[in-house]
Design a protein around this motif. Sequence first.
Motif, PDB file in Angstrom:
ATOM      1  N   SER A 150      11.465  35.941  15.376  1.00 51.08           N
ATOM      2  CA  SER A 150      12.044  36.437  14.126  1.00 51.08           C
ATOM      3  C   SER A 150      13.121  37.468  14.450  1.00 51.08           C
ATOM      4  N   VAL A 151      14.333  37.210  13.977  1.00 53.73           N
ATOM      5  CA  VAL A 151      15.403  38.201  14.052  1.00 53.73           C
ATOM      6  C   VAL A 151      15.507  38.820  12.668  1.00 53.73           C
ATOM      7  N   CYS A 152      15.338  40.129  12.577  1.00 52.76           N
ATOM      8  CA  CYS A 152      15.293  40.819  11.289  1.00 52.76           C
ATOM      9  C   CYS A 152      16.554  41.651  11.096  1.00 52.76           C
ATOM     10  N   GLY A 173       7.331  35.843  13.044  1.00 54.22           N
ATOM     11  CA  GLY A 173       7.378  35.599  14.475  1.00 54.22           C
ATOM     12  C   GLY A 173       6.460  36.488  15.285  1.00 54.22           C
ATOM     13  N   GLU A 174       6.133  36.024  16.485  1.00 57.27           N
ATOM     14  CA  GLU A 174       5.323  36.813  17.412  1.00 57.27           C
ATOM     15  C   GLU A 174       6.190  37.760  18.241  1.00 57.27           C
ATOM     16  N   ILE A 175       7.481  37.451  18.350  1.00 59.79           N
ATOM     17  CA  ILE A 175       8.442  38.349  18.990  1.00 59.79           C
ATOM     18  C   ILE A 175       9.537  38.634  17.973  1.00 59.79           C
ATOM     19  N   LEU A 176       9.872  39.907  17.820  1.00 61.49           N
ATOM     20  CA  LEU A 176      10.821  40.318  16.794  1.00 61.49           C
ATOM     21  C   LEU A 176      12.021  41.028  17.404  1.00 61.49           C
ATOM     22  N   ALA A 219      14.698  25.650  16.487  1.00 57.24           N
ATOM     23  CA  ALA A 219      14.473  25.027  15.184  1.00 57.24           C
ATOM     24  C   ALA A 219      13.364  25.710  14.392  1.00 57.24           C
ATOM     25  N   ASP A 220      12.384  26.289  15.064  1.00 58.68           N
ATOM     26  CA  ASP A 220      11.254  26.918  14.380  1.00 58.68           C
ATOM     27  C   ASP A 220      11.380  28.436  14.277  1.00 58.68           C
ATOM     28  N   ASP A 221      12.464  28.986  14.783  1.00 57.11           N
ATOM     29  CA  ASP A 221      12.694  30.428  14.691  1.00 57.11           C
ATOM     30  C   ASP A 221      13.284  30.778  13.321  1.00 57.11           C
TER      31      ASP A 221
END
Length: 236
Positions: A3-5, A79-82, A28-30
């Motif tokens: 996840s890019v916030c 996401g698990e990584i942000l 594709a799933d990000d």
Amino acid sequence: MISVCMATYNGQKYIREQIDSILCQLGADDELVISDDHSSDATAEIISSYNDKRIKFFYNELKKGVTHNFENALLKSKGEILFLADQDDVWLPGKLEKMVDFMQQGNYDVVECNCALVDENLNVTKEKYYCDEFPQKKSVWGNFVVNSWLGSCMAFKRKVLEASLPFPDKVAAHDLWLCLFAQMHFKCGYTSEVMQLYRRHSNTVSFAGGKSTNSLYYKLSYRAYLAWHLMLRSLF
């Protein structure tokens, strides 16, 4: 899942460059989670024009201002990584993959990369933001007094976010809160590789909401507030 916030507010001038630099690095799933603080310009229209299912767009439901606008985006993420992303920067090719690899290889919870300072036209004014001193070279106390962290250069695991939420109501800088909390409780890593262009210009958003941050009273009272909440959060 990544996840890019991003927090946006009247960012129409630069936001397309930043979105373009991020989307080409997402799988594709990000997702690119954007929280807008009710812009009065064409920011929302530009975001909507992408018609990309990886972009998740929301209006800020929390307290107005960049800190809680970012918090809103983070709360909407899955996401698990942000990653945190400013609306006016530009990611260099490979940033996402390199940061994730660095995090995994070092078994870090939080990682920070270097960046180049640029003007509004992306002309480089400083090749490396971090030269001899970088965030993890300083103690928590050192960063508490004079912060070296840049939120836009960070990536972190979801467990870091969950432990640091909610942001204290009067925190004026989301990245300072996240970074101090992370440095106190999690394993942090730094890579000196320049992975983004950090744009500085006359319309850069102020974290203090128009208040002066130069007075001694503000500096002391704000740090006392931060220290109190960091201590409280550490007790639980």
